[in-house]
Design a protein around this motif. Sequence first.
Motif, PDB file in Angstrom:
ATOM      1  N   ARG A   1      30.516  34.105  44.948  1.00 55.85           N
ATOM      2  CA  ARG A   1      30.360  34.495  43.530  1.00 55.85           C
ATOM      3  C   ARG A   1      28.642  34.449  43.337  1.00 55.85           C
ATOM      4  O   ARG A   1      27.545  33.545  44.236  1.00 55.85           O
ATOM      5  CB  ARG A   1      31.017  33.618  42.184  1.00 55.85           C
TER       6      ARG A   1
ATOM      7  N   LYS B   1      51.549  34.844  41.315  1.00 52.83           N
ATOM      8  CA  LYS B   1      51.453  35.823  42.403  1.00 52.83           C
ATOM      9  C   LYS B   1      52.718  36.887  42.625  1.00 52.83           C
ATOM     10  O   LYS B   1      52.497  37.362  44.101  1.00 52.83           O
ATOM     11  CB  LYS B   1      50.510  35.484  43.045  1.00 52.83           C
TER      12      LYS B   1
ATOM     13  N   PRO C   1      42.573  27.284  49.016  1.00 49.86           N
ATOM     14  CA  PRO C   1      42.177  27.213  50.489  1.00 49.86           C
ATOM     15  C   PRO C   1      41.762  25.532  50.052  1.00 49.86           C
ATOM     16  O   PRO C   1      41.660  25.095  51.246  1.00 49.86           O
ATOM     17  CB  PRO C   1      41.002  28.384  50.631  1.00 49.86           C
TER      18      PRO C   1
ATOM     19  N   ASP D   1      33.314  36.189  50.716  1.00 43.41           N
ATOM     20  CA  ASP D   1      32.569  36.491  49.574  1.00 43.41           C
ATOM     21  C   ASP D   1      32.180  35.592  49.366  1.00 43.41           C
ATOM     22  O   ASP D   1      32.370  34.248  48.942  1.00 43.41           O
ATOM     23  CB  ASP D   1      33.504  37.388  48.836  1.00 43.41           C
TER      24      ASP D   1
ATOM     25  N   HIS E   1      43.312  41.874  44.374  1.00 42.82           N
ATOM     26  CA  HIS E   1      41.823  41.575  45.333  1.00 42.82           C
ATOM     27  C   HIS E   1      42.037  40.922  46.328  1.00 42.82           C
ATOM     28  O   HIS E   1      42.762  39.848  46.458  1.00 42.82           O
ATOM     29  CB  HIS E   1      41.171  42.054  43.912  1.00 42.82           C
ATOM     30  N   THR E   2      41.532  40.701  46.813  1.00 41.90           N
ATOM     31  CA  THR E   2      40.616  40.183  47.656  1.00 41.90           C
ATOM     32  C   THR E   2      39.716  39.888  48.523  1.00 41.90           C
ATOM     33  O   THR E   2      39.254  40.818  47.964  1.00 41.90           O
ATOM     34  CB  THR E   2      41.963  40.391  49.562  1.00 41.90           C
TER      35      THR E   2
ATOM     36  N   GLY F   1      37.835  31.028  46.130  1.00 41.61           N
ATOM     37  CA  GLY F   1      38.857  30.540  44.960  1.00 41.61           C
ATOM     38  C   GLY F   1      39.570  29.484  45.096  1.00 41.61           C
ATOM     39  O   GLY F   1      39.351  28.743  45.573  1.00 41.61           O
TER      40      GLY F   1
ATOM     41  N   GLY G   1      42.449  35.306  50.808  1.00 39.42           N
ATOM     42  CA  GLY G   1      43.397  34.957  49.264  1.00 39.42           C
ATOM     43  C   GLY G   1      43.732  36.179  48.618  1.00 39.42           C
ATOM     44  O   GLY G   1      43.656  37.258  48.880  1.00 39.42           O
TER      45      GLY G   1
HETATM   46  C1  6PG Z   1      37.345  34.590  45.225  1.00 43.23           C
HETATM   47  C2  6PG Z   1      37.881  34.802  46.757  1.00 43.23           C
HETATM   48  C3  6PG Z   1      39.336  35.632  45.589  1.00 43.23           C
HETATM   49  C4  6PG Z   1      40.481  34.818  45.784  1.00 43.23           C
HETATM   50  C5  6PG Z   1      42.100  35.113  44.913  1.00 43.23           C
HETATM   51  C6  6PG Z   1      42.961  34.319  44.737  1.00 43.23           C
HETATM   52  O1  6PG Z   1      36.213  34.293  45.359  1.00 43.23           O
HETATM   53  O2  6PG Z   1      37.952  34.127  44.539  1.00 43.23           O
HETATM   54  O3  6PG Z   1      37.520  35.482  47.210  1.00 43.23           O
HETATM   55  O4  6PG Z   1      39.530  37.182  46.363  1.00 43.23           O
HETATM   56  O5  6PG Z   1      40.531  34.721  47.623  1.00 43.23           O
HETATM   57  O6  6PG Z   1      41.340  35.319  43.614  1.00 43.23           O
HETATM   58  O7  6PG Z   1      42.171  32.999  44.470  1.00 43.23           O
HETATM   59  P1  6PG Z   1      42.775  32.010  43.872  1.00 43.23           P
HETATM   60  O8  6PG Z   1      43.576  31.457  45.592  1.00 43.23           O
HETATM   61  O9  6PG Z   1      42.317  31.404  42.947  1.00 43.23           O
HETATM   62  O10 6PG Z   1      44.721  32.793  43.209  1.00 43.23           O
END
Ligand code: 6PG
Length: 253
Positions: free
Chosen positions: A80, A209, A49, A78, A156-157, A46, A150
């Motif tokens: 994509r 959030k 970070p 994780d 979700h996380t 995401g 995140g």
């Molecule tokens: C991903 C992350 C996902 C992310 C959250 C928050 O691959 O997108 O693993 O869990 O941490 O969706 O995303 P943001 O930091 O962009 O709000």
Amino acid sequence: MTSLDRERIIVEDAEALALAAAEVFSRQARESVAVRGRFTVALAGGSTPRLLYARLTDPAAPFLAQIPWSQVHVFWGDERHVPPDDPQSNYWLAREQLLSRAPIPAGNLHRIEAERPDAKDAAAAYEAELIRFFSLSPGQAPRLDLVLLGMGTDGHTASLFPGSDALEVRDALVAAPWIAKFSSYRITLTLPVFNASAAVQFLVSGKDKAETLRAVFDPKSPPDAFPCQRISPANGRLTWLVDRAAASALESR
Ligand code: 6PG
């Protein structure tokens, strides 16, 4: 489980969040290397970070010099289902902001091979790497020193989404769930891995959030309403590092 193991820290804004998270990363890295000769960290995906990764390698900040990078081993929570040079890739995010700037040996990067055509193959290969690196016995989960996570607005996380079968996986370290809302597969560590960690740190920033965070922390909410609530290290620290905008709907204690 003492209250010291569960902590919620509210900081002013995204910049303060990045610096606070960088302090934790640096301290944890030095402590882990001093005790075990290595620091194993799973990076979050995401956008949140991004600033943390940039601050960790900012020459004007102390972290680049403080952290024993040659003993840092990088994993991912994780990924994509895209190649590593795809802007959607969590590896690509880390590479741009952290891995291309910090002197981490290439052999210390334990990337999820999400370029594989079959996401389940990528999950199996990542699981094999975890078993190899941590010398795991069958059924044993690795104990990562630090996991960064995140939280999405749906709670979700990593890639553990509401209603996903991956949330129920107990006999595998890595899963490759189909995420209908994105019409794509993801590769994700499973709850047994997250909850075996020595420390998990959520990084949550931004007004979008706030409502989800309020619901997550609402004692009247069902305890497992959101996937992020399922993250509870059995023998580790859990820290929620949130900025004021994300915390704006939380009841002040
Ligand atoms: C991903 C992350 C996902 C992310 C959250 C928050 O691959 O997108 O693993 O869990 O941490 O969706 O995303 P943001 O930091 O962009 O709000």
